[in-house]
Design a protein around this motif. Structure first.
Motif, PDB file in Angstrom:
ATOM      1  N   PRO A 195       0.736  -1.291   0.084  1.00 56.04           N
ATOM      2  CA  PRO A 195       0.000   0.028  -0.193  1.00 56.04           C
ATOM      3  C   PRO A 195       1.075   1.088   0.025  1.00 56.04           C
ATOM      4  CG  PRO A 195      -0.790  -1.641   1.549  1.00 56.04           C
ATOM      5  CD  PRO A 195       0.399  -1.834   1.159  1.00 56.04           C
ATOM      6  N   SER A 196       0.340   2.360  -0.327  1.00 59.79           N
ATOM      7  CA  SER A 196       1.007   3.602  -0.666  1.00 59.79           C
ATOM      8  C   SER A 196       1.478   4.085   0.748  1.00 59.79           C
ATOM      9  CB  SER A 196       0.042   4.773  -0.930  1.00 59.79           C
ATOM     10  OG  SER A 196       0.644   5.864  -1.119  1.00 59.79           O
ATOM     11  N   ARG A 197       1.114   3.470   1.967  1.00 63.67           N
ATOM     12  CA  ARG A 197       1.638   4.070   3.240  1.00 63.67           C
ATOM     13  C   ARG A 197       2.921   3.430   3.615  1.00 63.67           C
ATOM     14  NH1 ARG A 197       0.929   0.100   6.788  1.00 63.67           N
ATOM     15  NH2 ARG A 197      -0.726  -1.466   6.500  1.00 63.67           N
ATOM     16  N   ALA A 210       3.282  11.905   1.512  1.00 60.42           N
ATOM     17  CA  ALA A 210       2.680  12.471   2.740  1.00 60.42           C
ATOM     18  C   ALA A 210       2.041  11.234   3.429  1.00 60.42           C
ATOM     19  CB  ALA A 210       1.929  13.556   2.170  1.00 60.42           C
ATOM     20  N   ALA A 211       1.639  10.282   2.654  1.00 58.50           N
ATOM     21  CA  ALA A 211       1.031   9.024   3.213  1.00 58.50           C
ATOM     22  C   ALA A 211       1.953   8.115   4.124  1.00 58.50           C
ATOM     23  CB  ALA A 211       0.046   8.253   2.119  1.00 58.50           C
ATOM     24  N   GLU A 287      -7.533   3.440  -2.121  1.00 55.27           N
ATOM     25  CA  GLU A 287      -6.416   4.479  -2.290  1.00 55.27           C
ATOM     26  C   GLU A 287      -6.433   4.656  -3.946  1.00 55.27           C
ATOM     27  OE1 GLU A 287      -3.093   3.452  -0.379  1.00 55.27           O
ATOM     28  OE2 GLU A 287      -2.433   1.945  -1.769  1.00 55.27           O
ATOM     29  N   LEU A 288      -5.730   5.644  -4.083  1.00 57.00           N
ATOM     30  CA  LEU A 288      -5.647   6.033  -5.626  1.00 57.00           C
ATOM     31  C   LEU A 288      -4.548   4.976  -6.411  1.00 57.00           C
ATOM     32  CD1 LEU A 288      -6.325   8.199  -7.868  1.00 57.00           C
ATOM     33  CD2 LEU A 288      -4.384   9.273  -7.132  1.00 57.00           C
ATOM     34  N   GLN A 291      -6.565  -0.646  -7.708  1.00 56.52           N
ATOM     35  CA  GLN A 291      -6.924  -1.455  -8.324  1.00 56.52           C
ATOM     36  C   GLN A 291      -6.164  -1.473  -9.605  1.00 56.52           C
ATOM     37  OE1 GLN A 291      -9.677  -3.352  -7.175  1.00 56.52           O
ATOM     38  NE2 GLN A 291      -9.488  -2.102  -5.401  1.00 56.52           N
ATOM     39  N   GLU A 292      -5.522  -0.716  -9.935  1.00 51.19           N
ATOM     40  CA  GLU A 292      -4.748  -0.677 -11.253  1.00 51.19           C
ATOM     41  C   GLU A 292      -3.343  -1.300 -11.327  1.00 51.19           C
ATOM     42  OE1 GLU A 292      -6.310   1.975 -10.257  1.00 51.19           O
ATOM     43  OE2 GLU A 292      -8.097   1.751 -11.708  1.00 51.19           O
ATOM     44  N   ARG A 293      -2.484  -0.667 -10.086  1.00 50.96           N
ATOM     45  CA  ARG A 293      -1.365  -0.988  -9.905  1.00 50.96           C
ATOM     46  C   ARG A 293      -0.809  -1.844  -8.735  1.00 50.96           C
ATOM     47  NH1 ARG A 293      -1.961   4.768 -10.125  1.00 50.96           N
ATOM     48  NH2 ARG A 293      -1.445   5.518 -12.231  1.00 50.96           N
ATOM     49  N   ARG A 294      -1.486  -2.145  -7.881  1.00 55.60           N
ATOM     50  CA  ARG A 294      -1.072  -2.785  -6.566  1.00 55.60           C
ATOM     51  C   ARG A 294      -1.145  -4.317  -6.808  1.00 55.60           C
ATOM     52  NH1 ARG A 294      -3.221  -0.838  -1.728  1.00 55.60           N
ATOM     53  NH2 ARG A 294      -3.014  -2.720  -1.112  1.00 55.60           N
TER      54      ARG A 294
END
Length: 535
Positions: A195-197, A210-211, A287-288, A291-294
Motif C-alpha cells: 500500500p501507498s502508506r 505524505a501518506a 486508495e488512488l 486497483q490498477e497498480r497494486r
C-alpha cells in the motif's frame, strides 16, 4: 529543514550510535563477548540459578540493542553471547536502524541513491572484499587423503559464484515450465505491491510521500509474506493448486514488491488470481491507483514467449545483472542495479528467491553425488539419470510417476564452536516408494575435511589460477548441484561440463558404503565428522 513527523525522535540518536566502522564493530564484539565470559565464570563458580543468568543476559542484549539467541537453555545462550563472532553478527543487524534513518531523511530514492544508501552499499562491498580476501588465505584439507583445495577455487566453482547461481535458477525454472506444459497447465506472472502508506517516496519525482507511515522494508516484506500465506491457505481450502517461483525486488525507495511466476491448471487460473487479488487489496483498497497498480496479472502465452523470458530479467537483476542493459527503476545499468539490490537484500535480511509447490532441491543435489552403480529397481536409476542430465522436468515427472518420496538424512556431531552442544549435518538420503520394497538409505557424505590457513605466498587470484591450470571441478559441498546446463538451454551462461573420473574407490550409494567424492564443511567450521565405516 524540519525533520519529517514519521521519524521517531530517538532514531537519529540510534543511527549515530550504531553507525560503527568495521574495526569499531569488531572491538565492540570482543568487549561484549569478554564481559559475558567473565560473568559466566562467576556464575559457574557461584552456582547461579539459570533463571537469574537469563535475566542478566536479557539485560545485556537489551543494553546493546541486539536480539537474544533463539535458544532455550542458559548454557546455549552463554555459549553464543561469549563468542565474538555471534556479537559481530548481532551488532551488524543494528545497521538497519542506520539505513532506516537514511531512508526517512531522503537519502534513498531514484534521484539520490536507489534501493540502498551510499553508505550501506559501500559497507556491503567492503565486507564482500574482506570475505574474499579471507577465503583466498584458506584451504580445505581432506583428513583421509591429504588433498588440499583452495577455498577460493571451491567458491568460484560453486553456486556462490553469481553466474552459476543464475544459470542454475534458470535451468530449474525451465524444468518447471516444461513440466507444466506437459500437464497443459497455464502460466501467470503476478506482481504484488505494498500500500501507498509503506512507500517513503513517490515513484518518478522522488518527492516525500505524505501518506508514508514509517514502515521499514523488513516490515513491508513481512506484510507481503502475510498476504501470501493467508491467500495460499485459502487457495488450498478451495482446492486450488499452484507452483512456481517468487522473486522479491525493491522499489527505488527500498520498499519491496513481489513478482510471482505461477503455474496452475487452466480451469483454476482465474479463481487463483482472484483469490490472491482479494488478499493483496484488503489493505487500503480504495486508495488512488490501488486497483490498477497494486496487483497485476499477465497470462503467459507460450506462442509469444516462455515463462523463462518473463522472469529472466528479474532473476538476473537480483544476482549479477548479466544481460540487463538498463534498469528503469534505478536509472542504472544492470550490473550496477544488481549490486544495489544485493546490498539491499543483505541489509534487510530478505530472501530474494523462493520456489513453492515443487519438491525441495536438496535431494536432487544429494542424489547427484552418488554413482548409478548399485542403485536398485527401475525408478531410482531413472531418477538418478534425470539428475545427472540436469533435467529438472524429467526429475519431477519421475517423482510423480513412481510416487517417490525423498528425505534428507542428518547426522549429529559434536559442535566445534559451542562447547557441550551438538550440531546436525547432511549425511545422505532416504528414498521410499516406486518399486522399492522398503525404505532405502543412501550415504552421500563421508570424509573428514578441515579448513586451515594456506601456506604463506600460496594465495592466487582467479586469473592466476586459470593461467596455471589449477581450477578444480565443482565436486564439493559448496556445489551440490549437477552441471548447470547440461542440455544447452542457456549456452552463454553454462560452464563446460566436466567428466567424472572412473574407477575411484567407493563410488557407490547404499548404507555402509561411501561415495566417489567427499563433502566439505562450510567456511569457518573447524572440521567435519566422517560417516565412513571403521576399517
Amino acid at each position: 529543514m524540519r525533520t519529517p513527523p514519521t521519524i521517531p525522535a530517538h532514531l537519529p540518536r540510534l543511527a549515530a550510535r550504531f553507525d560503527l566502522s568495521s574495526e569499531d564493530l569488531g572491538n565492540c564484539a570482543e568487549r561484549c563477548a569478554a564481559r559475558v565470559q567473565r560473568l559466566a565464570d562467576l556464575w559457574s563458580h557461584a552456582g547461579t540459578p539459570p533463571g537469574q543468568v537469563m535475566r542478566t543476559l536479557r539485560r545485556t542484549a537489551k543494553r546493546h540493542s541486539v536480539y537474544m539467541p533463539q535458544k532455550d537453555s542458559a548454557a546455549e545462550c552463554i555459549n553464543r553471547m561469549s563468542d565474538p563472532a555471534w556479537w559481530r553478527r548481532a551488532l551488524r543487524k543494528r545497521f538497519r536502524a542506520v539505513e532506516l534513518h537514511a531512508i526517512q531523511t531522503g537519502a534513498v530514492h531514484r534521484h539520490a541513491s536507489p534501493y540502498v544508501s551510499a553508505k550501506a552499499l559501500r559497507r556491503h562491498e567492503l565486507n564482500a572484499a574482506r570475505l574474499a580476501a579471507q577465503m583466498d588465505g584458506l584451504e580445505a584439507i581432506n583428513q583421509t587423503t591429504g588433498e588440499a583445495v583452495p577455498m577460493s577455487d571451491l567458491i568460484e566453482a560453486s553456486l556462490a559464484n553469481p553466474a552459476n547461481r543464475r544459470a542454475a535458477l534458470m535451468a530449474r525454472i525451465k524444468g518447471i515450465e516444461t513440466s507444466a506444459l506437459a500437464k497443459s497447465h497455464v502460466g501467470l506472472f503476478l506482481t504484488i505491491t505494498c500500500p501507498s502508506r509503506m512507500h517513503p517516496r513517490h515513484s518518478m519525482s522522488g518527492a516525500p510521500n505524505a501518506a508514508y507511515d514509517g514502515t521499514y522494508p523488513g516490515r513491508a516484506h513481512a506484510y507481503l509474506s502475510r498476504v501470501w500465506s493467508t491467500a495460499t491457505r485459502r487457495a488450498a481450502h478451495l482446492g486450488l493448486t499452484a507452483y512456481g517461483l517468487r522473486v522479491v525486488e525493491p522499489h527505488h525507495d527500498a520498499c519491496p514488491h513481489w513478482h510471482l511466476l505461477v503455474f496452475t491448471p487452466a480451469d483454476q487460473a482465474d479463481a487463483y488470481a482472484d483469490n490472491l487479488r482479494a488478499y493483496a487489496l484488503a489493505d487500503s483498497p480504495n486508495e488512488l491507483g490501488a486497483q490498477e497498480r497494486r496487483f497485476t496479472v499477465k497470462r503467459i502465452d507460450p506462442a509469444k514467449g516462455s515463462a523463462v523470458g518473463y522472469v529472466a530479467k528479474y532473476v538476473s537483476k537480483s544476482i549479477d545483472g548479466e544481460g540487463v542493459d538498463f534498469d528503469s527503476e534505478s536509472d542504472n545499468d544492470g550490473r550496477a542495479a544488481a549490486r544495489r539490490q544485493i546490498a539491499w537484500a543483505r541489509t534487510w535480511g530478505i530472501r530474494q528467491f523462493q520456489f513453492f509447490g515443487v519438491p525441495p532441491i536438496t535431494p536432487t543435489r544429494e542424489l547427484y553425488r552418488v554413482s548409478a552403480a548399485g542403485l536398485p529397481g527401475l525408478a531410482l536409476p531413472e531418477l538418478h539419470q534425470a539428475c545427472k542430465a540436469n533435467d529438472y522436468a524429467a526429475w519431477l515427472a519421475t517423482v510423480e510417476a513412481h510416487e517417490l518420496r525423498l528425505g534428507v538424512d542428518y547426522a549429529e556431531r559434536e559442535s566445534t564452536r559451542y562447547r557441550g552442544e551438538t550440531t546436525k549435518a547432511i549425511s545422505g538420503l532416504t528414498v521410499e516408494g516406486g518399486d522399492l520394497t522398503q525404505p532405502l538409505s543412501l550415504v552421500t557424505r563421508c570424509d573428514t575435511w578441515r579448513i586451515e590457513p594456506r601456506a604463506k605466498g600460496q594465495a592466487q587470484a582467479p586469473s592466476e589460477r586459470a593461467a596455471t591450470g589449477s581450477d578444480f571441478s565443482p565436486w564439493t559441498r559448496f556445489n551440490n548441484s549437477a552441471p548447470i546446463d547440461a542440455k544447452g538451454l542457456f549456452p552463454s551462461d553454462a560452464p563446460r561440463a566436466k567428466t567424472e573420473k572412473k574407477g575411484e574407490e567407493g563410488e557407490t550409494a547404499v548404507r555402509g558404503s561411501v561415495l566417489h567424492r567427499a563433502p566439505l564443511p562450510g567456511a569457518g567450521r573447524g572440521d567435519w565428522e566422517s560417516a565412513r565405516p571403521a576399517a
